[in-house]
Enzyme design. Sequence first.
Site, PDB file in Angstrom:
ATOM      1  CB  SER A   1      -0.978  -0.019   1.176  1.00 46.75           C
ATOM      2  OG  SER A   1      -1.879   1.056   1.098  1.00 46.75           O
ATOM      3  CG  HIS A   2       0.331   3.719   3.388  1.00 44.84           C
ATOM      4  ND1 HIS A   2      -0.485   2.636   3.586  1.00 44.84           N
ATOM      5  CD2 HIS A   2       0.818   4.057   4.607  1.00 44.84           C
ATOM      6  CE1 HIS A   2      -0.509   2.333   4.875  1.00 44.84           C
ATOM      7  NE2 HIS A   2       0.283   3.181   5.520  1.00 44.84           N
TER       8      HIS A   2
ATOM      9  CG  ASP B   1      -2.125   4.462  -1.663  1.00 44.02           C
ATOM     10  OD1 ASP B   1      -2.903   4.443  -2.646  1.00 44.02           O
ATOM     11  OD2 ASP B   1      -2.144   3.584  -0.779  1.00 44.02           O
TER      12      ASP B   1
ATOM     13  CG  ASP C   1      -2.634  -0.148  -2.778  1.00 41.36           C
ATOM     14  OD1 ASP C   1      -2.526   0.972  -2.250  1.00 41.36           O
ATOM     15  OD2 ASP C   1      -3.370  -1.041  -2.316  1.00 41.36           O
TER      16      ASP C   1
ATOM     17  CG  ASP D   1      -5.701   1.442  -1.160  1.00 38.18           C
ATOM     18  OD1 ASP D   1      -4.787   2.278  -0.971  1.00 38.18           O
ATOM     19  OD2 ASP D   1      -5.774   0.376  -0.518  1.00 38.18           O
ATOM     20  NE  ARG D   2      -3.738   3.959   2.889  1.00 41.12           N
ATOM     21  CZ  ARG D   2      -3.432   3.911   4.170  1.00 41.12           C
ATOM     22  NH1 ARG D   2      -3.094   5.026   4.803  1.00 41.12           N
ATOM     23  NH2 ARG D   2      -3.461   2.783   4.840  1.00 41.12           N
TER      24      ARG D   2
ATOM     25  CD  GLU E   1      -9.951   2.531   6.291  1.00 40.01           C
ATOM     26  OE1 GLU E   1     -10.128   1.461   6.895  1.00 40.01           O
ATOM     27  OE2 GLU E   1      -9.002   2.725   5.505  1.00 40.01           O
TER      28      GLU E   1
ATOM     29  CE  LYS F   1      -7.234   1.966   2.093  1.00 34.53           C
ATOM     30  NZ  LYS F   1      -7.490   0.741   2.855  1.00 34.53           N
TER      31      LYS F   1
ATOM     32  NE  ARG G   1      -0.930   5.203  12.072  1.00 30.60           N
ATOM     33  CZ  ARG G   1      -1.048   4.458  10.990  1.00 30.60           C
ATOM     34  NH1 ARG G   1      -2.107   3.678  10.840  1.00 30.60           N
ATOM     35  NH2 ARG G   1      -0.131   4.491  10.046  1.00 30.60           N
TER      36      ARG G   1
END
Length: 543
Positions: free
Chosen positions: A113-114, A277, A279, A281-282, A363, A376, A496
């Site tokens: 991902s990111h 990002d 892949d 999806d963001r 999200e 997403k 977080r």
Amino acid sequence: MTILTQTCTPFEGQKPGTSGLRKKTRVYMQPGYVECFVQSIFNAIGGVAGKTLVIGGDGRYFNAEAIQTILRMASANGAALAIVGQGGLLSTPAASNLIRQRGADGGLILSASHNPGGIDQDFGVKFNAANGGPAPEKLTARMYEATTTITEYRIAEAADIDLGRIGETTLDDMRIRVVDPVESYQALMQRLFDFEAIRSLFAGGFTMCFDAMHAVTGPYATAILEGALGAPTGTVVNGTPLEDFGKGHPDPNPIWAKPLMDLMMGADAPDLGAASDGDGDRNMIVGRGAYVTPSDSLAILAANAHLAPAYAGGLAGIARSMPTSAAADRVAAKLGIAAYETPTGWKFFGNLLEAGKVTICGEESAGTGSDHVREKDGLWAVLLWLNILAARKQSVAEIVTRHWQEFGRDYYSRYDYEDVATDQATRLMDGLRDRLDGLAARRFAGLTVAGADEFSYLDPVDGSLSEGQGLRIAFEGGGRAVFRLSGTGTQGATLRLYLEQYSGTDGRTDLDPQEALAPVREAAQEISDMGAIIGRTEPDVVT
């Protein structure tokens, strides 16, 4: 062609997280590591004999080699058809669309991902089910169990398949169909949005910068924005996918997309800035001088979705992850539709989408999407923003300001404390958990605690219970702090801290977020004893 059955011993730690198994690339490059994990996936889903699989990834380092291994294993395990993106590329939402559109039995998406890419960075593999969405928790539990008991895997001895040429070939009895990774996804976007209105927007002089961050969305954004929608050449920057993302960090936020932020805050800013990002999806949305938080973006998209053809009939409901601000809940209340609060992880939205309970989900970590796929979708969010801008004929800043005037503002920020010693992070969370019941009515940093709990989620569709999903502290006056350990890192622990303060509809909406959040931040750090336990209160990343 020879089919080999290789004996093996389990690798420790092959437990899928919120979105597959992410590890350092060199971990995945160990002999047998990919093979054991992929065979465990096949075993957990009841085998792949006679099945159709979609396979692709974000193009990061080791993507090409891993795909060839997966193809040889799919053939050896009896799969009937593998649909692969040309060059091994498929964005995560495009893969979800292909699984659904082609009636596949599932898909393997190769991405972290990111997270950054490269031989010394991160790699990942995840399985998406036949609905196009991430494997649900029950399935990932079976996958993990399979990784702990695996004794052998099956793989074909064969030369690499040419994935650069669109068309069909075979590997023993398995057909391999190499497809244009963009074509089906672009066709879906054209059905959802008013492309003619967006074309007119660009033709009228509207300007935009889309930063693909040298990741997988480059070809998609170039084909759709500059091709189908007529945006000027050069609208898409960093549009060529690279194995190491140009040595950048493909996470669309103000920290890692700083060049775009600098552009958008400058005198020569275009009308819209956007990024996606690794892949695809963001997303990040920035107007001229106006950054839009992911929580606000979700709420604004939901409030204005009816302006796009696909959502003209209204929304069934809205879902958000628990750490995401309550801004979307206020929109749902105004629209008279249901609002759902789920754990972090897109897979938790899947049942709601399948049951028709929600139409739009989001999200705080920059993921938004709808029922068009089961993931997403970064470019989808950008296109919906463009559709809204074309219909409302207002700037991003004007749309955001008017939204706050109507609904109030949820000041919001996320603090990431990266590479925290695992024992320290665990001690902080365990200690805070033990104190939750005694926090109500106590004052910290001038704020009074209204309530505190550990979030659990009872799925309204299948009745499954997910516990231990984050520690929540609510304060009188509309403040909230959430503590959670991230499941997306590959070393140490990422702690977080999510901060939120609601302005009310009659309060100020023009404060600096960090100023508005200061009391909540100080109270949360005091309650958790963060400075003493992990040795710091200043985060590594603020978004």
